[in-house]
Write a protein that holds these residues in place. Structure first.
Motif, PDB file in Angstrom:
ATOM      1  N   SER A  63      -2.077  -0.677 -13.594  1.00 47.52           N
ATOM      2  CA  SER A  63      -2.564  -1.944 -14.149  1.00 47.52           C
ATOM      3  C   SER A  63      -1.886  -2.310 -15.464  1.00 47.52           C
ATOM      4  CB  SER A  63      -4.080  -1.889 -14.345  1.00 47.52           C
ATOM      5  OG  SER A  63      -4.717  -1.747 -13.097  1.00 47.52           O
ATOM      6  N   VAL A 119      -2.957   3.778  -2.541  1.00 47.42           N
ATOM      7  CA  VAL A 119      -3.294   2.756  -3.534  1.00 47.42           C
ATOM      8  C   VAL A 119      -2.673   1.435  -3.084  1.00 47.42           C
ATOM      9  CG1 VAL A 119      -1.317   3.399  -5.006  1.00 47.42           C
ATOM     10  CG2 VAL A 119      -3.223   2.094  -5.981  1.00 47.42           C
ATOM     11  N   LYS A 134      -3.438  -6.298  -9.616  1.00 45.97           N
ATOM     12  CA  LYS A 134      -4.569  -5.490  -9.158  1.00 45.97           C
ATOM     13  C   LYS A 134      -4.060  -4.184  -8.559  1.00 45.97           C
ATOM     14  CE  LYS A 134      -8.741  -5.899  -6.281  1.00 45.97           C
ATOM     15  NZ  LYS A 134      -9.384  -6.672  -5.205  1.00 45.97           N
ATOM     16  N   ALA A 135      -4.762  -3.097  -8.834  1.00 46.47           N
ATOM     17  CA  ALA A 135      -4.430  -1.808  -8.222  1.00 46.47           C
ATOM     18  C   ALA A 135      -5.739  -1.161  -7.811  1.00 46.47           C
ATOM     19  CB  ALA A 135      -3.681  -0.924  -9.209  1.00 46.47           C
ATOM     20  N   GLU A 136      -5.826  -0.814  -6.532  1.00 44.17           N
ATOM     21  CA  GLU A 136      -7.083  -0.226  -6.052  1.00 44.17           C
ATOM     22  C   GLU A 136      -6.799   1.020  -5.218  1.00 44.17           C
ATOM     23  OE1 GLU A 136      -9.711  -3.080  -4.433  1.00 44.17           O
ATOM     24  OE2 GLU A 136     -11.384  -1.664  -4.312  1.00 44.17           O
ATOM     25  N   VAL A 137      -7.318   2.142  -5.700  1.00 43.60           N
ATOM     26  CA  VAL A 137      -7.130   3.416  -4.992  1.00 43.60           C
ATOM     27  C   VAL A 137      -8.219   3.599  -3.943  1.00 43.60           C
ATOM     28  CG1 VAL A 137      -7.376   5.932  -5.270  1.00 43.60           C
ATOM     29  CG2 VAL A 137      -5.908   4.630  -6.835  1.00 43.60           C
ATOM     30  N   ASN A 138      -7.813   4.060  -2.776  1.00 42.56           N
ATOM     31  CA  ASN A 138      -8.745   4.504  -1.744  1.00 42.56           C
ATOM     32  C   ASN A 138      -8.577   6.021  -1.617  1.00 42.56           C
ATOM     33  OD1 ASN A 138      -9.891   5.309   0.739  1.00 42.56           O
ATOM     34  ND2 ASN A 138      -9.754   3.204   1.518  1.00 42.56           N
ATOM     35  N   THR A 175       0.859  -1.190   0.000  1.00 39.13           N
ATOM     36  CA  THR A 175       0.000   0.000   0.000  1.00 39.13           C
ATOM     37  C   THR A 175       0.891   1.234   0.000  1.00 39.13           C
ATOM     38  OG1 THR A 175      -1.797  -1.131   1.136  1.00 39.13           O
ATOM     39  CG2 THR A 175      -1.778   1.265   1.241  1.00 39.13           C
ATOM     40  N   LYS A 232      -8.589   8.539  -9.456  1.00 37.78           N
ATOM     41  CA  LYS A 232      -8.587   7.120  -9.079  1.00 37.78           C
ATOM     42  C   LYS A 232      -8.370   6.248 -10.319  1.00 37.78           C
ATOM     43  CE  LYS A 232     -12.070   3.797  -7.327  1.00 37.78           C
ATOM     44  NZ  LYS A 232     -11.367   2.878  -6.415  1.00 37.78           N
ATOM     45  N   ALA A 233      -9.145   6.526 -11.357  1.00 39.36           N
ATOM     46  CA  ALA A 233      -9.044   5.742 -12.592  1.00 39.36           C
ATOM     47  C   ALA A 233      -7.685   5.929 -13.257  1.00 39.36           C
ATOM     48  CB  ALA A 233     -10.164   6.133 -13.556  1.00 39.36           C
ATOM     49  N   GLU A 247      -5.075   3.902 -11.099  1.00 41.73           N
ATOM     50  CA  GLU A 247      -5.312   2.454 -11.255  1.00 41.73           C
ATOM     51  C   GLU A 247      -4.964   2.001 -12.673  1.00 41.73           C
ATOM     52  OE1 GLU A 247      -9.379   1.970 -10.042  1.00 41.73           O
ATOM     53  OE2 GLU A 247      -8.888   1.957  -7.896  1.00 41.73           O
ATOM     54  N   VAL A 262      -1.578  -2.275  -4.192  1.00 38.31           N
ATOM     55  CA  VAL A 262      -1.206  -2.955  -5.432  1.00 38.31           C
ATOM     56  C   VAL A 262      -0.782  -4.393  -5.146  1.00 38.31           C
ATOM     57  CG1 VAL A 262       0.200  -2.797  -7.521  1.00 38.31           C
ATOM     58  CG2 VAL A 262      -0.286  -0.732  -6.197  1.00 38.31           C
TER      59      VAL A 262
END
Lengths: 68, 68
Positions: free
Chosen positions: A25, A42, A32-36, A5, A17-18, A21, A44
């Protein structure tokens, strides 16, 4: 598979965010990559050996955001 | 040509600026749309009769931002 993270400054909306990510990606080895947005980070998941944490951080910076 | 400045909430970054300007610019009759992120508004030049202020506001709302 490794999960890290990374704290990121400057992500303010769904577009950001997009963007982050999407940038992560497209790296070979990133699963996987996910932003909070609220937590300003993020998370990963990536294959160790295929990509490094430094490479992830470079990619975030190149997308226009600051790794802290 | 008429110029109007509309206050908009929720535009937080360059992506938001581009999204709002792009949405407005594609309307027939809109000559120019320029977002000021700091001032939280967008200034639009348009041909009266071809497009209305209400149509501009609808377009902003449809792009996901709040007209105030």
């Amino acid at each position: 598979m490794v999960e890290v993270t990374i704290s990121v400054e400057g992500m303010s909306c769904g577009h950001c965010k997009a963007a982050v990510e999407g940038a992560l990606s497209k790296l070979d080895g990133v699963a996987k990559a996910e932003v909070n947005l609220a937590a300003k980070n993020v998370t990963v998941q990536y294959e160790n050996g295929k990509v490094t944490e430094d490479a992830l951080k470079n990619e975030i910076e190149e997308a226009g955001y600051d790794v802290v």
